[in-house]
Design an enzyme around this catalytic site. Structure first.
Site, PDB file in Angstrom:
ATOM      1  N   ASP A   1       0.930  -1.366  -0.046  1.00 60.97           N
ATOM      2  CA  ASP A   1      -0.046   0.005   0.015  1.00 60.97           C
ATOM      3  C   ASP A   1       0.877   1.207   0.166  1.00 60.97           C
ATOM      4  O   ASP A   1       2.279   1.136   0.372  1.00 60.97           O
ATOM      5  CB  ASP A   1      -0.987   0.142   1.455  1.00 60.97           C
ATOM      6  CG  ASP A   1      -1.829   1.283   1.516  1.00 60.97           C
ATOM      7  OD1 ASP A   1      -2.434   1.546   0.384  1.00 60.97           O
ATOM      8  OD2 ASP A   1      -1.787   1.723   2.536  1.00 60.97           O
ATOM      9  N   LEU A   2       0.265   2.390  -0.322  1.00 56.75           N
ATOM     10  CA  LEU A   2       1.055   3.595  -0.341  1.00 56.75           C
ATOM     11  C   LEU A   2       1.237   4.573   0.736  1.00 56.75           C
ATOM     12  O   LEU A   2       2.089   4.599   1.805  1.00 56.75           O
ATOM     13  CB  LEU A   2       0.944   4.485  -1.632  1.00 56.75           C
ATOM     14  CG  LEU A   2       1.618   5.948  -1.774  1.00 56.75           C
ATOM     15  CD1 LEU A   2       2.995   5.438  -2.213  1.00 56.75           C
ATOM     16  CD2 LEU A   2       1.152   6.603  -2.844  1.00 56.75           C
ATOM     17  N   ASP A   3       0.002   5.159   1.019  1.00 55.65           N
ATOM     18  CA  ASP A   3      -0.349   6.193   2.081  1.00 55.65           C
ATOM     19  C   ASP A   3      -0.053   5.243   3.465  1.00 55.65           C
ATOM     20  O   ASP A   3      -1.089   4.421   3.658  1.00 55.65           O
ATOM     21  CB  ASP A   3      -1.478   6.840   1.885  1.00 55.65           C
ATOM     22  CG  ASP A   3      -1.689   7.725   0.556  1.00 55.65           C
ATOM     23  OD1 ASP A   3      -0.771   8.397   0.342  1.00 55.65           O
ATOM     24  OD2 ASP A   3      -2.848   7.644  -0.249  1.00 55.65           O
TER      25      ASP A   3
ATOM     26  N   THR B   1       1.655   9.956   4.009  1.00 56.07           N
ATOM     27  CA  THR B   1       0.709  11.058   3.429  1.00 56.07           C
ATOM     28  C   THR B   1      -0.514  11.460   4.170  1.00 56.07           C
ATOM     29  O   THR B   1      -1.126  12.347   3.972  1.00 56.07           O
ATOM     30  CB  THR B   1       0.554  10.757   1.851  1.00 56.07           C
ATOM     31  OG1 THR B   1       0.557   9.419   1.791  1.00 56.07           O
ATOM     32  CG2 THR B   1       1.744  11.323   1.173  1.00 56.07           C
TER      33      THR B   1
ATOM     34  N   LYS C   1      -8.564   6.212   6.280  1.00 52.96           N
ATOM     35  CA  LYS C   1      -7.401   5.382   5.637  1.00 52.96           C
ATOM     36  C   LYS C   1      -7.837   4.132   4.992  1.00 52.96           C
ATOM     37  O   LYS C   1      -8.548   3.263   5.189  1.00 52.96           O
ATOM     38  CB  LYS C   1      -6.674   4.897   7.118  1.00 52.96           C
ATOM     39  CG  LYS C   1      -5.701   5.704   7.862  1.00 52.96           C
ATOM     40  CD  LYS C   1      -4.926   5.343   8.810  1.00 52.96           C
ATOM     41  CE  LYS C   1      -4.198   6.553   9.523  1.00 52.96           C
ATOM     42  NZ  LYS C   1      -3.366   5.866  10.703  1.00 52.96           N
ATOM     43  N   GLY C   2      -7.200   4.105   3.719  1.00 59.59           N
ATOM     44  CA  GLY C   2      -7.561   3.078   2.493  1.00 59.59           C
ATOM     45  C   GLY C   2      -8.813   3.223   2.092  1.00 59.59           C
ATOM     46  O   GLY C   2      -9.123   2.344   1.087  1.00 59.59           O
TER      47      GLY C   2
ATOM     48  N   ARG D   1     -11.532   8.445  -2.119  1.00 64.58           N
ATOM     49  CA  ARG D   1     -11.611   9.946  -1.927  1.00 64.58           C
ATOM     50  C   ARG D   1     -13.055  10.263  -1.749  1.00 64.58           C
ATOM     51  O   ARG D   1     -13.490  10.987  -0.986  1.00 64.58           O
ATOM     52  CB  ARG D   1     -11.081  10.722  -3.108  1.00 64.58           C
ATOM     53  CG  ARG D   1     -10.837  12.320  -3.003  1.00 64.58           C
ATOM     54  CD  ARG D   1     -10.415  12.980  -4.246  1.00 64.58           C
ATOM     55  NE  ARG D   1      -8.936  12.437  -4.674  1.00 64.58           N
ATOM     56  CZ  ARG D   1      -8.739  12.940  -5.754  1.00 64.58           C
ATOM     57  NH1 ARG D   1      -9.279  13.443  -6.455  1.00 64.58           N
ATOM     58  NH2 ARG D   1      -7.489  11.973  -6.174  1.00 64.58           N
TER      59      ARG D   1
ATOM     60  N   SER E   1      -2.566   0.672  -4.240  1.00 59.66           N
ATOM     61  CA  SER E   1      -3.211   1.650  -3.480  1.00 59.66           C
ATOM     62  C   SER E   1      -4.525   2.405  -3.827  1.00 59.66           C
ATOM     63  O   SER E   1      -4.710   1.992  -5.335  1.00 59.66           O
ATOM     64  CB  SER E   1      -2.253   2.902  -3.647  1.00 59.66           C
ATOM     65  OG  SER E   1      -2.627   4.103  -3.006  1.00 59.66           O
ATOM     66  N   ALA E   2      -5.391   2.883  -2.999  1.00 64.32           N
ATOM     67  CA  ALA E   2      -6.618   3.763  -3.460  1.00 64.32           C
ATOM     68  C   ALA E   2      -6.369   4.966  -4.126  1.00 64.32           C
ATOM     69  O   ALA E   2      -7.293   5.454  -4.789  1.00 64.32           O
ATOM     70  CB  ALA E   2      -7.501   3.498  -2.205  1.00 64.32           C
ATOM     71  N   SER E   3      -5.214   5.551  -3.776  1.00 62.58           N
ATOM     72  CA  SER E   3      -4.942   6.816  -4.216  1.00 62.58           C
ATOM     73  C   SER E   3      -4.932   6.998  -5.734  1.00 62.58           C
ATOM     74  O   SER E   3      -4.115   6.355  -6.650  1.00 62.58           O
ATOM     75  CB  SER E   3      -3.673   7.378  -3.588  1.00 62.58           C
ATOM     76  OG  SER E   3      -3.595   8.653  -4.117  1.00 62.58           O
TER      77      SER E   3
ATOM     78  N   ASN F   1      -3.156   9.522  -6.727  1.00 59.29           N
ATOM     79  CA  ASN F   1      -2.223  10.366  -6.711  1.00 59.29           C
ATOM     80  C   ASN F   1      -0.837   9.589  -6.521  1.00 59.29           C
ATOM     81  O   ASN F   1       0.365  10.029  -6.242  1.00 59.29           O
ATOM     82  CB  ASN F   1      -2.268  11.599  -5.788  1.00 59.29           C
ATOM     83  CG  ASN F   1      -3.125  12.350  -5.701  1.00 59.29           C
ATOM     84  OD1 ASN F   1      -3.182  13.077  -6.912  1.00 59.29           O
ATOM     85  ND2 ASN F   1      -4.007  12.478  -4.995  1.00 59.29           N
TER      86      ASN F   1
ATOM     87  N   LYS G   1     -11.122  -0.765  -1.382  1.00 65.24           N
ATOM     88  CA  LYS G   1     -10.879  -1.632  -0.342  1.00 65.24           C
ATOM     89  C   LYS G   1     -11.775  -1.520   0.522  1.00 65.24           C
ATOM     90  O   LYS G   1     -12.449  -0.379   0.900  1.00 65.24           O
ATOM     91  CB  LYS G   1      -9.548  -1.437   0.226  1.00 65.24           C
ATOM     92  CG  LYS G   1      -8.348  -1.325  -0.466  1.00 65.24           C
ATOM     93  CD  LYS G   1      -6.906  -0.842   0.082  1.00 65.24           C
ATOM     94  CE  LYS G   1      -5.936  -0.962  -0.775  1.00 65.24           C
ATOM     95  NZ  LYS G   1      -4.652  -0.088  -0.440  1.00 65.24           N
TER      96      LYS G   1
ATOM     97  N   GLU H   1       0.067  -3.430   4.611  1.00 64.28           N
ATOM     98  CA  GLU H   1      -1.097  -2.343   4.889  1.00 64.28           C
ATOM     99  C   GLU H   1      -1.195  -1.807   6.290  1.00 64.28           C
ATOM    100  O   GLU H   1      -0.765  -2.457   7.146  1.00 64.28           O
ATOM    101  CB  GLU H   1      -2.412  -3.272   4.735  1.00 64.28           C
ATOM    102  CG  GLU H   1      -2.960  -3.096   3.265  1.00 64.28           C
ATOM    103  CD  GLU H   1      -3.873  -1.616   2.905  1.00 64.28           C
ATOM    104  OE1 GLU H   1      -3.527  -0.921   3.794  1.00 64.28           O
ATOM    105  OE2 GLU H   1      -3.932  -1.533   1.813  1.00 64.28           O
ATOM    106  N   ASP H   2      -1.494  -0.504   6.123  1.00 62.35           N
ATOM    107  CA  ASP H   2      -1.704   0.190   7.570  1.00 62.35           C
ATOM    108  C   ASP H   2      -3.241   0.580   7.884  1.00 62.35           C
ATOM    109  O   ASP H   2      -3.609   1.060   8.748  1.00 62.35           O
ATOM    110  CB  ASP H   2      -1.128   1.570   7.357  1.00 62.35           C
ATOM    111  CG  ASP H   2      -1.822   2.574   6.459  1.00 62.35           C
ATOM    112  OD1 ASP H   2      -2.126   2.316   5.354  1.00 62.35           O
ATOM    113  OD2 ASP H   2      -2.031   3.771   6.999  1.00 62.35           O
TER     114      ASP H   2
END
Ligand code: BG6
Ligand code: MG
Length: 218
Positions: free
Chosen positions: A8-10, A16, A44-45, A48, A113-115, A117, A144, A168-169
């Site tokens: 995952d990213l964020d 971020t 989180k996750g 948007r 990732s869900a982002s 960006n 997710k 994952e966070d």
């Protein structure tokens, strides 16, 4: 069969989440209510669009479709200002240690990732070249905890789902990895991420021997 590693990213690669929080808080304040760090945990996750729906529920704000669309854009423009000057110093501790270990051994690496960006952020912090595959908010239709993002990453990596490891966070992210029958590794608070197969506070707690054991596992 090689193991695939999906990050995952964020909140896993870069912190971020604090910038997402500031941008949502600015919007909430503009709409006349407070938005706390505790409430931000729910974001989180989460995509948007869903984040804005939750924010408006918290503030008990009714929105027309036009207002909704405007606020989505506004939040992102604000968020982009926060991430504009991101660089390698914002990579979370010991993330490169694990990426290098995997890369040196030719293990396929994906971003899940869900982002929307994700790609520019990886470019800014100089990690883009580590990733063989990027699946992000631009490629998936189901957010997710739906496993779509991770299943697509596994497919594009050419690795069986059951041979994938996911870092994952977010609670929703751990649930997505578990639904995809992947090995879930929670990064963060063990109590929050109790559904994960393994838990670590951050990557400084992850030894490369642990990664090697995962690689050797049948
Ligand atoms: C996830 C974050 O990675 O991406 C969420 O954890 C965020 O908080 C989601 O809402 C969507 O991100 P973006 O950058 O497309 O708004
Ligand atoms: Mg995350």
């Amino acid at each position: 069969m090689k193991k695939g590693f999906i990050f995952d990213l964020d909140g896993v690669i870069v912190d971020t989440a604090k910038y997402h929080y500031l941008a949502w808080k600015n919007l909430a304040n503009e709409l006349g209510f407070e938005f706390t760090k505790e409430q931000n945990e729910l974001f989180k996750g989460v995509s948007r669009k869903r984040c804005l729906e939750i924010l408006l529920e918290i503030g008990e704000v009714e929105a027309t479709q036009e207002q909704f669309d405007t606020w989505m854009i506004e939040k992102n423009v604000d968020y982009l200002k926060y991430i504009e000057n991101m660089d390698a110093s914002e990579i979370l501790p010991d993330v490169p240690k694990i990426l290098d270990y995997l890369k040196d051994r030719n293990h396929p690496i994906a971003l899940g990732s869900a982002s929307k960006n994700a790609q520019p952020i990886l470019e800014k912090v100089g990690l883009l070249s580590y990733f063989d595959v990027i699946v992000d908010g631009n490629n998936v239709t189901k957010a997710k905890p739906d496993p779509e993002v991770f299943l697509l990453a596994a497919k594009q990596l050419g690795v069986n789902s059951s041979d994938c490891v996911v870092f994952e966070d977010a609670v929703a992210g751990v649930q997505a990895a578990n639904s995809a029958k992947m090995i879930s590794i929670g990064i963060g608070d063990e109590k929050v991420l109790s559904d994960a197969r393994y838990n670590f506070k951050d990557f400084t707690e992850i030894d490369t021997n642990f990664i090697q054991d995962l690689i050797n596992k049948n």
